[in-house]
Design a protein around this motif. Structure first.
Motif, PDB file in Angstrom:
ATOM      1  N   GLY A 235       0.847  -1.194   0.000  1.00 51.60           N
ATOM      2  CA  GLY A 235       0.000   0.000   0.000  1.00 51.60           C
ATOM      3  C   GLY A 235       0.871   1.228   0.000  1.00 51.60           C
TER       4      GLY A 235
ATOM      5  N   ARG B 272      18.231   3.087   0.287  1.00 53.12           N
ATOM      6  CA  ARG B 272      17.816   4.482   0.407  1.00 53.12           C
ATOM      7  C   ARG B 272      18.398   5.120   1.660  1.00 53.12           C
TER       8      ARG B 272
ATOM      9  N   ARG C  98      15.948   7.946   7.135  1.00 50.02           N
ATOM     10  CA  ARG C  98      15.167   9.146   7.448  1.00 50.02           C
ATOM     11  C   ARG C  98      15.266   9.450   8.935  1.00 50.02           C
TER      12      ARG C  98
ATOM     13  N   TYR D 113      14.937  -0.800   8.787  1.00 48.97           N
ATOM     14  CA  TYR D 113      15.585  -1.426   7.633  1.00 48.97           C
ATOM     15  C   TYR D 113      17.030  -1.721   8.007  1.00 48.97           C
TER      16      TYR D 113
ATOM     17  N   GLU E 178      13.449 -11.924  -2.588  1.00 48.49           N
ATOM     18  CA  GLU E 178      13.038 -11.053  -3.689  1.00 48.49           C
ATOM     19  C   GLU E 178      13.687  -9.705  -3.461  1.00 48.49           C
TER      20      GLU E 178
ATOM     21  N   ALA F 199      13.602  -5.456  -5.332  1.00 46.59           N
ATOM     22  CA  ALA F 199      13.006  -4.607  -6.358  1.00 46.59           C
ATOM     23  C   ALA F 199      13.531  -3.194  -6.220  1.00 46.59           C
TER      24      ALA F 199
ATOM     25  N   VAL G  61      12.395   0.557  -6.012  1.00 54.83           N
ATOM     26  CA  VAL G  61      11.208   1.366  -5.725  1.00 54.83           C
ATOM     27  C   VAL G  61      11.672   2.801  -5.522  1.00 54.83           C
TER      28      VAL G  61
ATOM     29  N   TYR H 211      15.384  -2.338  -2.684  1.00 57.76           N
ATOM     30  CA  TYR H 211      14.836  -2.920  -1.459  1.00 57.76           C
ATOM     31  C   TYR H 211      14.840  -4.432  -1.620  1.00 57.76           C
ATOM     32  N   GLY H 212      15.229  -5.157  -0.569  1.00 61.60           N
ATOM     33  CA  GLY H 212      15.235  -6.620  -0.677  1.00 61.60           C
ATOM     34  C   GLY H 212      14.823  -7.296   0.615  1.00 61.60           C
TER      35      GLY H 212
ATOM     36  N   ILE I 217       5.904  -4.918   1.732  1.00 62.71           N
ATOM     37  CA  ILE I 217       6.662  -4.766   0.484  1.00 62.71           C
ATOM     38  C   ILE I 217       5.760  -4.289  -0.653  1.00 62.71           C
ATOM     39  N   ASP I 218       6.359  -3.860  -1.736  1.00 66.14           N
ATOM     40  CA  ASP I 218       5.583  -3.265  -2.820  1.00 66.14           C
ATOM     41  C   ASP I 218       4.981  -4.356  -3.717  1.00 66.14           C
TER      42      ASP I 218
ATOM     43  N   GLY J 257       7.225  -7.000  -5.243  1.00 60.00           N
ATOM     44  CA  GLY J 257       7.572  -8.006  -4.242  1.00 60.00           C
ATOM     45  C   GLY J 257       6.423  -8.991  -4.047  1.00 60.00           C
TER      46      GLY J 257
ATOM     47  N   ARG K  80       5.136   9.925  -5.172  1.00 57.85           N
ATOM     48  CA  ARG K  80       4.536   8.856  -4.366  1.00 57.85           C
ATOM     49  C   ARG K  80       3.092   8.597  -4.792  1.00 57.85           C
TER      50      ARG K  80
HETATM   51  P1  5GP Z   1       9.848   3.460   2.114  1.00 60.57           P
HETATM   52  O1  5GP Z   1      11.117   3.917   1.503  1.00 60.57           O
HETATM   53  O2  5GP Z   1       8.780   4.521   2.102  1.00 60.57           O
HETATM   54  O3  5GP Z   1      10.068   2.862   3.491  1.00 60.57           O
HETATM   55  O4  5GP Z   1       9.296   2.245   1.226  1.00 60.57           O
HETATM   56  C1  5GP Z   1       9.023   2.425  -0.124  1.00 60.57           C
HETATM   57  C2  5GP Z   1       8.321   1.203  -0.679  1.00 60.57           C
HETATM   58  O5  5GP Z   1       9.215   0.083  -0.694  1.00 60.57           O
HETATM   59  C3  5GP Z   1       7.093   0.728   0.116  1.00 60.57           C
HETATM   60  O6  5GP Z   1       6.055   0.520  -0.833  1.00 60.57           O
HETATM   61  C4  5GP Z   1       7.525  -0.565   0.730  1.00 60.57           C
HETATM   62  O7  5GP Z   1       6.422  -1.446   0.886  1.00 60.57           O
HETATM   63  C5  5GP Z   1       8.520  -1.081  -0.298  1.00 60.57           C
HETATM   64  N1  5GP Z   1       9.451  -2.058   0.264  1.00 60.57           N
HETATM   65  C6  5GP Z   1      10.072  -2.038   1.467  1.00 60.57           C
HETATM   66  N2  5GP Z   1      10.848  -3.115   1.637  1.00 60.57           N
HETATM   67  C7  5GP Z   1      10.735  -3.857   0.505  1.00 60.57           C
HETATM   68  C8  5GP Z   1      11.299  -5.120   0.080  1.00 60.57           C
HETATM   69  O8  5GP Z   1      12.070  -5.781   0.777  1.00 60.57           O
HETATM   70  N3  5GP Z   1      10.953  -5.547  -1.160  1.00 60.57           N
HETATM   71  C9  5GP Z   1      10.079  -4.861  -1.958  1.00 60.57           C
HETATM   72  N4  5GP Z   1       9.779  -5.388  -3.144  1.00 60.57           N
HETATM   73  N5  5GP Z   1       9.542  -3.678  -1.592  1.00 60.57           N
HETATM   74  C10 5GP Z   1       9.846  -3.185  -0.375  1.00 60.57           C
END
Ligand code: 5GP
Length: 204
Positions: A12, A41, A44, A53, A72, A74, A76, A81-82, A102-103, A106, A149
């Protein structure tokens, strides 16, 4: 009887209330394991390395890909992100409810590998306007980032029909109760039981 774990995969847009809802899950479900992703990334304000993370360099991330350490991974919003393999498999084996935030990429990937263990939930706001407002009020992102976003959220929404559950988060208390119910149901799926063991006991 021995029970295997289950996966609760949550996707989401940021701003949907996903993180706060996950926190409530953590406080209400026993035997829960939150998969901590690895990312390239920037950290923050308020985030803790190893809690929110594992923050790593791009080189280190690429090395982990080479070493087959991810279930997995990806890209984003321009960052990598893994999901780490080892800890997730151990948690599943020990009967825990493994939660992934995850997105959509994922989700598609994990569905292919762990369909049997998977319960998926898409969390979002009632509308695009509410999402924009929430991101704006959060005050952590500038206008460009918010636009990016929201655009990404619209892309992700196209996959919403593939998820088992849709949570439209316009009432936090209710959404929290609903997510807890979904998590409890996930732990009761037939796939979490050792049916062979069960059949021996019943002799069927
Ligand atoms: P944020 O940087 O805002 O924490 O996350 C950005 C996006 O990356 C979110 O949609 C989150 O669900 C996704 N995300 C976080 N960890 C992973 C991951 O390990 N794998 C994938 N595929 N997406 C992730």
């Amino acid at each position: 009887m021995d029970k295997k774990g289950a996966i609760l995969l949550i996707s989401g847009p940021s701003g949907s209330g996903k993180s706060s809802l996950c926190k409530e899950l953590f406080n209400n479900i026993e035997s829960i394991y939150f998969s901590i992703s690895t990312t390239t990334r920037e950290i923050r304000e308020g985030e803790v390395d190893g809690k929110h993370y594992y923050f790593v360099s791009k080189e280190s991330f690429l090395e982990d890909i080479e070493d087959d350490k991810f279930l997995e991974w990806a890209e984003v919003h321009g960052n990598l992100y893994g999901t780490s393999k080892k800890s997730v498999l151990e948690a599943l084996e020990s009967g825990k409810l493994v939660v992934f935030d995850i997105d959509v990429q994922g989700f598609i990937n994990i569905s292919k590998q762990f369909g049997k263990y998977l319960t998926s939930v898409f969390i979002t706001t009632p509308s695009k306007e509410t999402l924009k407002k929430r991101l704006h009020n959060r005050g952590t992102d500038n206008k460009d980032t918010i636009d990016r976003r929201v655009k990404h959220a619209l892309e992700e929404m196209k996959f919403v029909g593939r998820y088992d559950y849709l949570l439209i988060n316009d009432n936090f208390e209710k959404s929290s109760r609903d997510l807890i119910s979904i998590a409890r149901s996930a732990m009761l799926k037939t796939s979490t039981y050792d049916i062979e063991d069960f059949s021996k006991r019943w002799d069927f």
